[in-house]
Design a protein around this motif. Structure first.
Motif, PDB file in Angstrom:
ATOM      1  N   VAL A  62       0.841  -1.213   0.000  1.00  0.00           N
ATOM      2  CA  VAL A  62       0.000   0.000   0.000  1.00  0.00           C
ATOM      3  C   VAL A  62       0.869   1.253   0.000  1.00  0.00           C
ATOM      4  N   LEU A  63       1.930   1.237   0.805  1.00  0.00           N
ATOM      5  CA  LEU A  63       2.828   2.389   0.860  1.00  0.00           C
ATOM      6  C   LEU A  63       3.506   2.628  -0.494  1.00  0.00           C
ATOM      7  N   ALA A 272       0.490   7.102   9.228  1.00  0.00           N
ATOM      8  CA  ALA A 272      -0.922   6.805   9.475  1.00  0.00           C
ATOM      9  C   ALA A 272      -1.199   5.318   9.283  1.00  0.00           C
ATOM     10  N   LEU A 273      -0.333   4.633   8.533  1.00  0.00           N
ATOM     11  CA  LEU A 273      -0.516   3.207   8.264  1.00  0.00           C
ATOM     12  C   LEU A 273       0.315   2.326   9.198  1.00  0.00           C
ATOM     13  N   THR A 274       1.509   2.790   9.529  1.00  0.00           N
ATOM     14  CA  THR A 274       2.378   2.010  10.407  1.00  0.00           C
ATOM     15  C   THR A 274       3.345   2.937  11.131  1.00  0.00           C
ATOM     16  N   PHE A 278      11.175   1.076   9.423  1.00  0.00           N
ATOM     17  CA  PHE A 278      11.787   0.201   8.427  1.00  0.00           C
ATOM     18  C   PHE A 278      10.752  -0.282   7.405  1.00  0.00           C
ATOM     19  N   VAL A 279       9.530  -0.521   7.864  1.00  0.00           N
ATOM     20  CA  VAL A 279       8.447  -0.875   6.935  1.00  0.00           C
ATOM     21  C   VAL A 279       8.143   0.306   6.020  1.00  0.00           C
ATOM     22  N   ILE A 280       8.147   1.514   6.588  1.00  0.00           N
ATOM     23  CA  ILE A 280       7.907   2.724   5.800  1.00  0.00           C
ATOM     24  C   ILE A 280       8.992   2.884   4.732  1.00  0.00           C
ATOM     25  N   ALA A 281      10.244   2.680   5.141  1.00  0.00           N
ATOM     26  CA  ALA A 281      11.357   2.821   4.202  1.00  0.00           C
ATOM     27  C   ALA A 281      11.235   1.815   3.055  1.00  0.00           C
ATOM     28  N   GLY A 285      10.386   3.191  -0.531  1.00  0.00           N
ATOM     29  CA  GLY A 285      11.531   2.935  -1.404  1.00  0.00           C
ATOM     30  C   GLY A 285      11.120   2.226  -2.683  1.00  0.00           C
ATOM     31  N   ILE A 286      10.206   1.263  -2.563  1.00  0.00           N
ATOM     32  CA  ILE A 286       9.683   0.575  -3.748  1.00  0.00           C
ATOM     33  C   ILE A 286       9.002   1.581  -4.669  1.00  0.00           C
ATOM     34  N   GLY A 287       8.166   2.430  -4.084  1.00  0.00           N
ATOM     35  CA  GLY A 287       7.473   3.441  -4.884  1.00  0.00           C
ATOM     36  C   GLY A 287       8.440   4.393  -5.565  1.00  0.00           C
TER      37      GLY A 287
END
Length: 363
Positions: A62-63, A272-274, A278-281, A285-287
Motif C-alpha cells: 500500500v505504501l 498513518a498506516l504504520t 523500516f516498513v515505511i522505508a 523505497g519501492i514506490g
C-alpha cells in the motif's frame, strides 16, 4: 520555459535509443520482489504469526502505491528538467539520485526529524524507532507543522514559476494561463503570491503554531530562491568550462531538493498506516524506484513533447499539493485524496493532449 520539441526525443538518456516499456521497470520489479520479501520477513520476526506477516506485507504494498500516486507529478517535473541536462548529469541523477531518494529521504530524513525534535543522537533515534515505534511516530507527527509549511512553500514556488513565465507559449487552461503569463513580467510576482498565501493560512493558527508555520514557510521560500541562485551560478560556471553544457550540478541540486519536498508528505502520511520506520522505508523505497523508472521512460520517449498539456497537469497537481500541505495543520486530509487529486489532474491533462493531437492531426 518555452515548450517545444524534446531535444532528447528518440535518443534517450545518455544518447541511447528508447526501450520496450517493461525494460524501464526491470529494476523496479526486482526491488519490489526483494522489498516485499523483506517486509514479510520483518512481519514474521516482529509478530511470529502468518496474519502479522501478511499485514506487514500488505502495508508495504500500500505504501508503494501511495508513493507512486503522490509522486507521479514528480516524475513529470523531473523529466521536464532532466531532458535539458547533459548526459553525464542525467546518469548521475538517475544513480546517485535514487540512492539519496531512497536512503536519504526515506530513512535518514525521518531520523533527523526525531534527532532535532527530541534532541537526541542519531543512534538513539534509530533505537527509538526500533524499540518504541509509537513514541517515534508521535514525535514525527508533532513535527508535521513546520514540515508542511516548508514543503508546501517550496512546492508552490515550483508550480507558480512554471506558469509565471513570459516565454511560456503553450497554454492548457487558456483564460488563466494567459493572465499569469501577462503578469509574469512583474518581478517577484510568484513570491508575492506565495507570501500572501502563507500570511492567510498563518492567520488560522494561534500563538506559537502561527509563528512556527510562518518561519518554516519563509525558510521554504528562501531555500527555493537559494537553490535557484546557486543552481544558476553552478551551471553558468560549467558552461564556461564546457561550451554548450547546461543543466549540470545546479539542476541536480534543484531536483534533489524538489524530490525532498515531494517526499515530506508521503513520509509523514505513511505513519498513518504504520509506526515502523523500516516498513515505511521499504514501502516508500519501492514506490521511489517506480517514479525513477517513469522519469527515465518519459525522457527517453519524448512524452512531454508528444503530450503538450501533460506538464501543465503535473504543475497544477504540484500547486494543489502545496495547498493541501498548508491545509493539513488545520484539517486532516487523507493521503488517498491527495494522491487521487494529483492523478486526476494529470489524467485530464493527458486526455486533453490526446484530443489536441487528434484535432491537429498529430496523434
Amino acid at each position: 520555459m518555452t515548450q517545444g520539441s524534446n531535444p532528447l526525443s528518440g535518443s534517450g538518456i545518455g544518447g541511447r535509443a528508447p526501450r520496450p516499456t517493461v525494460q524501464y521497470f526491470t529494476w523496479a520489479f526486482i526491488v519490489t520482489v526483494l522489498g516485499l520479501a523483506l517486509g514479510a520477513f520483518l512481519g514474521w520476526e516482529s509478530t511470529g504469526t502468518v496474519g502479522g506477516t501478511l499485514s506487514v506485507f500488505f502495508i508495504c504494498a500500500v505504501l508503494a502505491v501511495l508513493e507512486i500516486s503522490l509522486s507521479f507529478d514528480n516524475a513529470i517535473v523531473n523529466a521536464n528538467k532532466l531532458k535539458d541536462m547533459t548526459p553525464v548529469w542525467q546518469r548521475r541523477f538517475l544513480t546517485w539520485g535514487i540512492i539519496i531518494a531512497v536512503f536519504g529521504m526515506r530513512i535518514i530524513f525521518p531520523l533527523l526529524i526525531v534527532v532535532i525534535a527530541a534532541k537526541i543522537g542519531p543512534w538513539q533515534a534509530m533505537v527509538l524507532a526500533a524499540t518504541q515505534p509509537d513514541e517515534y511516530s508521535r514525535i514525527m507527527h508533532d513535527a508535521h507543522l513546520p514540515i508542511a509549511a516548508f514543503g508546501g512553500t517550496f512546492l508552490m514556488m515550483v508550480g507558480l514559476s512554471f506558469f509565471f513565465d513570459h516565454e511560456k507559449d503553450v497554454h492548457w487552461v487558456k483564460w488563466l494561463e494567459d493572465k499569469m503569463q501577462r503578469y509574469a513580467t512583474i518581478r517577484g510576482i510568484e513570491v508575492a503570491v506565495v507570501l500572501v498565501t502563507v500570511l492567510i493560512f498563518s492567520r488560522f493558527l494561534e500563538g506559537a503554531e502561527s509563528q512556527v508555520f510562518f518561519s518554516s514557510a519563509i525558510w521554504g521560500l528562501l531555500t527555493f530562491l537559494l537553490v535557484e541562485v546557486l543552481g544558476g551560478l553552478l551551471d553558468s560556471s560549467q558552461q564556461t568550462l564546457q561550451a554548450g553544457a547546461k543543466g549540470g550540478l545546479g539542476a541536480f541540486l534543484y531536483l534533489e531538493v524538489l524530490d525532498a519536498s515531494f517526499s515530506f508528505d508521503g513520509v509523514i502520511g505513511a505513519f498513518a498506516l504504520t509506526h515502523n520506520l523500516f516498513v515505511i522505508a521499504i514501502g516508500l523505497g519501492i514506490g521511489a524506484m517506480y517514479v525513477r523508472s517513469m522519469t527515465i521512460m518519459l525522457v527517453d520517449r519524448g512524452t512531454l513533447a508528444e503530450y503538450r498539456f501533460l506538464e501543465h497537469g503535473a504543475f497544477y497537481a504540484i500547486i494543489a499539493l502545496s495547498v493541501i500541505m498548508f491545509v493539513q495543520p488545520l484539517v486532516h486530509i487523507p493521503e488517498v485524496i491527495t494522491g487521487l487529486g494529483g492523478a486526476t489532474l494529470i489524467g485530464i491533462s493527458f486526455w486533453s493532449s490526446i484530443r489536441w493531437n487528434r484535432h491537429n492531426h498529430k496523434a
